[in-house]
Design an enzyme around this catalytic site. Sequence first.
Site, PDB file in Angstrom:
ATOM      1  N   LYS A  12      21.129  -4.914 -39.145  1.00 24.63           N
ATOM      2  CA  LYS A  12      20.147  -3.534 -39.308  1.00 24.63           C
ATOM      3  C   LYS A  12      20.528  -2.316 -39.404  1.00 24.63           C
ATOM      4  O   LYS A  12      19.815  -1.542 -39.739  1.00 24.63           O
ATOM      5  CB  LYS A  12      19.462  -3.579 -37.111  1.00 24.63           C
ATOM      6  CG  LYS A  12      18.890  -4.920 -36.899  1.00 24.63           C
ATOM      7  CD  LYS A  12      18.353  -4.969 -35.414  1.00 24.63           C
ATOM      8  CE  LYS A  12      19.966  -4.694 -34.457  1.00 24.63           C
ATOM      9  NZ  LYS A  12      20.580  -5.875 -34.276  1.00 24.63           N
ATOM     10  N   CYS A  37      16.473  -0.849 -18.838  1.00 22.54           N
ATOM     11  CA  CYS A  37      17.242  -2.111 -19.175  1.00 22.54           C
ATOM     12  C   CYS A  37      18.517  -0.124 -18.745  1.00 22.54           C
ATOM     13  O   CYS A  37      19.395  -2.365 -18.805  1.00 22.54           O
ATOM     14  CB  CYS A  37      16.986  -1.505 -21.247  1.00 22.54           C
ATOM     15  SG  CYS A  37      17.197   0.444 -21.510  1.00 22.54           S
ATOM     16  N   MET A  38      18.451  -0.177 -17.539  1.00 21.07           N
ATOM     17  CA  MET A  38      20.230   0.487 -17.718  1.00 21.07           C
ATOM     18  C   MET A  38      19.879   1.110 -16.331  1.00 21.07           C
ATOM     19  O   MET A  38      21.208   1.850 -15.959  1.00 21.07           O
ATOM     20  CB  MET A  38      20.916   1.140 -18.333  1.00 21.07           C
ATOM     21  CG  MET A  38      19.718   2.183 -18.954  1.00 21.07           C
ATOM     22  SD  MET A  38      20.424   3.964 -18.612  1.00 21.07           S
ATOM     23  CE  MET A  38      18.457   3.939 -17.659  1.00 21.07           C
ATOM     24  N   MET A  63      21.729  -6.247 -20.339  1.00 16.07           N
ATOM     25  CA  MET A  63      20.430  -6.645 -19.207  1.00 16.07           C
ATOM     26  C   MET A  63      21.008  -8.294 -18.778  1.00 16.07           C
ATOM     27  O   MET A  63      20.103  -8.082 -18.163  1.00 16.07           O
ATOM     28  CB  MET A  63      19.840  -7.067 -20.899  1.00 16.07           C
ATOM     29  CG  MET A  63      18.924  -5.951 -22.043  1.00 16.07           C
ATOM     30  SD  MET A  63      18.981  -4.191 -20.849  1.00 16.07           S
ATOM     31  CE  MET A  63      20.599  -3.294 -21.398  1.00 16.07           C
ATOM     32  N   GLY A  77      21.774  -0.114 -24.540  1.00 19.23           N
ATOM     33  CA  GLY A  77      20.403  -1.222 -26.109  1.00 19.23           C
ATOM     34  C   GLY A  77      20.114   0.280 -26.794  1.00 19.23           C
ATOM     35  O   GLY A  77      19.744  -0.301 -27.357  1.00 19.23           O
ATOM     36  N   GLN A  78      19.900   1.499 -25.785  1.00 19.82           N
ATOM     37  CA  GLN A  78      19.222   2.435 -26.961  1.00 19.82           C
ATOM     38  C   GLN A  78      20.423   3.232 -27.523  1.00 19.82           C
ATOM     39  O   GLN A  78      21.069   3.454 -26.528  1.00 19.82           O
ATOM     40  CB  GLN A  78      17.485   3.075 -26.544  1.00 19.82           C
ATOM     41  CG  GLN A  78      16.626   1.667 -25.707  1.00 19.82           C
ATOM     42  CD  GLN A  78      15.663   2.947 -25.303  1.00 19.82           C
ATOM     43  OE1 GLN A  78      14.374   3.051 -26.209  1.00 19.82           O
ATOM     44  NE2 GLN A  78      15.561   2.445 -23.991  1.00 19.82           N
TER      45      GLN A  78
END
Length: 807
Positions: A94, A178-179, A353, A390-391
């Site tokens: 990516k 997510c966190m 996650m 994740g971000q």
Amino acid sequence: MSANATTSRRNFLKSAAMAAASALAADSVFGEAVNPVPPGGNELPVLPNVTWDKAPCRFCGTGCHVMVGVQDGKVVAVTGDRQAEVNKGLLCVKGYHVGMVLYGADRLKTPLLRKNGELVPISWDEAIAVIAERIHTAPQKFAIYGSGQWTIPEGYAANKFIKGGLSNNHIDPNARLCMASAVTGYISTFGVDEPYNCYDDLDHCDTLLLWGNNFAEMHPVLFSRVVDRRLRGESIELIDLTTRHTRTSQQANHVLVMQPQSDLAIANCIAHQLIERNAWDREFVEGFCNFRGPGTPASLKGEPITFEQYRAEVSQYTIERTSEISGLSPQQLTLLADRFADKSRKVLSLWCMGVNQHTQGTAMNNLLHAIHLLSGHFGRPGDGPQSLTGQPSACGTVREVGTLAHALPGGLRVDDEKGRQIAEENWKLPAGRINPQPGYHTVLMWEKFCSPSDTEGALDTLWVQVTNPGQSLPNLHKLFNRKADLDGKFLIVSDVYPTATTELADLILPSAMWVEKNGIFGNSERRTQQWYRMVSPPGEARDDCWQMIAVAHKLFELNHEGMKDRDGNFLFTQRDESGSEIPLWEWEHYYDINIDERLYEEYRQFTRIKHKDLAPYPVLAKARGLRWPVVELQDGTWKETRYRFVEGTDPYVEPAKRFQFYHSVTGDDRALIWFRPYVVPPEVPDEEFPFWLDTGRVLEHWHTGTMTMRIPQLQKAMPTAYVEINRDDASELGIRNGDAVKLITRRGELTLPAWIDGRASCPPGHLFVPFFDEKLLVNQLTLEAHCPFSKEPDYKKCAARIERVTL
């Protein structure tokens, strides 16, 4: 080294190399193909008339640095930044394609307002006026739904606007999904959020224990450190504790396939074995820890317990009982305890996650910290617990800036009087401006927005920036789709492409993204990363931060008292060197100054409150990110911190303390070792719905695919979602590879292709579906049940059945 292990490692590296090569030989967006072999040292590829500058990657929370090549006002090349510690010049598939996210054919370029059911172009002046009028009419019915992809200045401006201006705390980020459980886990253990350690642990650990984390695909650049060490002949043991075999499993020394939610019992069983063997670290525990139980009823604060009480609680989790709950063998449970009992080994636990998206997510985070503290596997390089995100700025913009419904910048809270007073003073607000009542967390926010306007606490106007809740929320039928049938609701969406969320939007605002604006992110290892604008956004697309400030000023023009500070000035007033106010709300003047630097420096004063000191902006601009706390030395240089709470590495630990948890819950510089019990999931398979359903990501796509599905190479590599099913289950149901199947839960159904023993392999009775595909919305099926403390939903387990579709 076995032949199979050698082959699998070779395949992994070959895949990575092919990804790099295909990226560098990209199509027309990147111009002519260049040599896929990067030059040595820190030299950049020599391309005619191309200028290079640094930026963090736009995708995940790893925080890889890239060098961005610009020619004639367009990004034409991307390469890994060889000067960056995080990735050392390497990128994932990516990352090598990240420059292409700017140039999708359907990029949003003008504001669109829904009139008579159709979206029609309007001016920015009209768009800003529409938003301001809706807020001014009913500020208590307005909310902001933001993102861990907001930059730090963007999130700070939104937080100040709604909490300091509107006296309304209805702001929450998609990072709640997510966190949030990692946040509550860190705070309830150490008294302050975020990891004490850093990625350097990957270079030093002897055992890497992954708790429900497909590390090879979700954080491939970090995983490459494991591969690299092995290729250099180093011994690093990888234990994959998982609910399905993945590409990570292919690299593991031990694959331990557990039943969903049984990680709670497994962690308690490890603690029980350590105590029974007298293998716990008595000196460390007695010197630096207290014990905590859940309390009655269970709460985030819990209640103090003694070691003997703790011992009695974990004694319920014998090897035999835990084996029944988890599906792990007694030998596997013993193996885990053996690693924590061995003080000569450095044990690193990583999770993401699988632990956080959990109805007992806070509890599981508590238990992971607990077994490391109990065993003394803490504080050495390579030896400790660490959560991953994740971000790209879930840490920097959400956890540090405080864009959660209960939070204020710098780790302060709206429901704490002292915290409100500090924020009001820093923001130059009149006393009492900040509302002490926390706002709605994400699930509740969308429930209130999808409720009739005349119901108590209903929201009528919701502004979404930099996220796609129409695809990422759980139980979409309940939390998003209902909006279409309700009167009086107004959904504003700031984004770069059409999404599942814009399908129901009443107003769409085209946004600038990534290097089309200045920015600052904060990654998973406390590293704050800065970049400058390199190209202009297309059409009339504009910065999210400008959009927020422009609406704030329109409210100021409407004489909204909240848009004034205590001296009557505009809340976001900025002045030039002569003292004249700069009209930032006018787009043509927005870049008259570096507003990112101004907002960042204003925010930086908050960071010193809880020892999260950030470097000054000019220092940050010269660095490839710095890990806080960043402190100034006597010679005027600035030093980052690799390990917090540890004497000799953390500047705030007092001499001779060894370890000092200086924000401890108990106020005595001690961390908490928690007991949390195993709890049965809220929904389990039964006769009607006999399968477990799990959701997640794939290597090629990031989150909802808004960006990556517009990159041809990635879209072709993984064009559609699928349901992963065990071969024996498929045979019993008459399902063949590629067959259309119907997946059904208590919330909905979805038809998609079956994939049998493809990239990964589910155990019997388990199904997996990725959520990147906007045409196949698996979150129409997922459960919105969430952790009672973090409010984070559980996307990892609900009950389902699967049927072959007969044509």
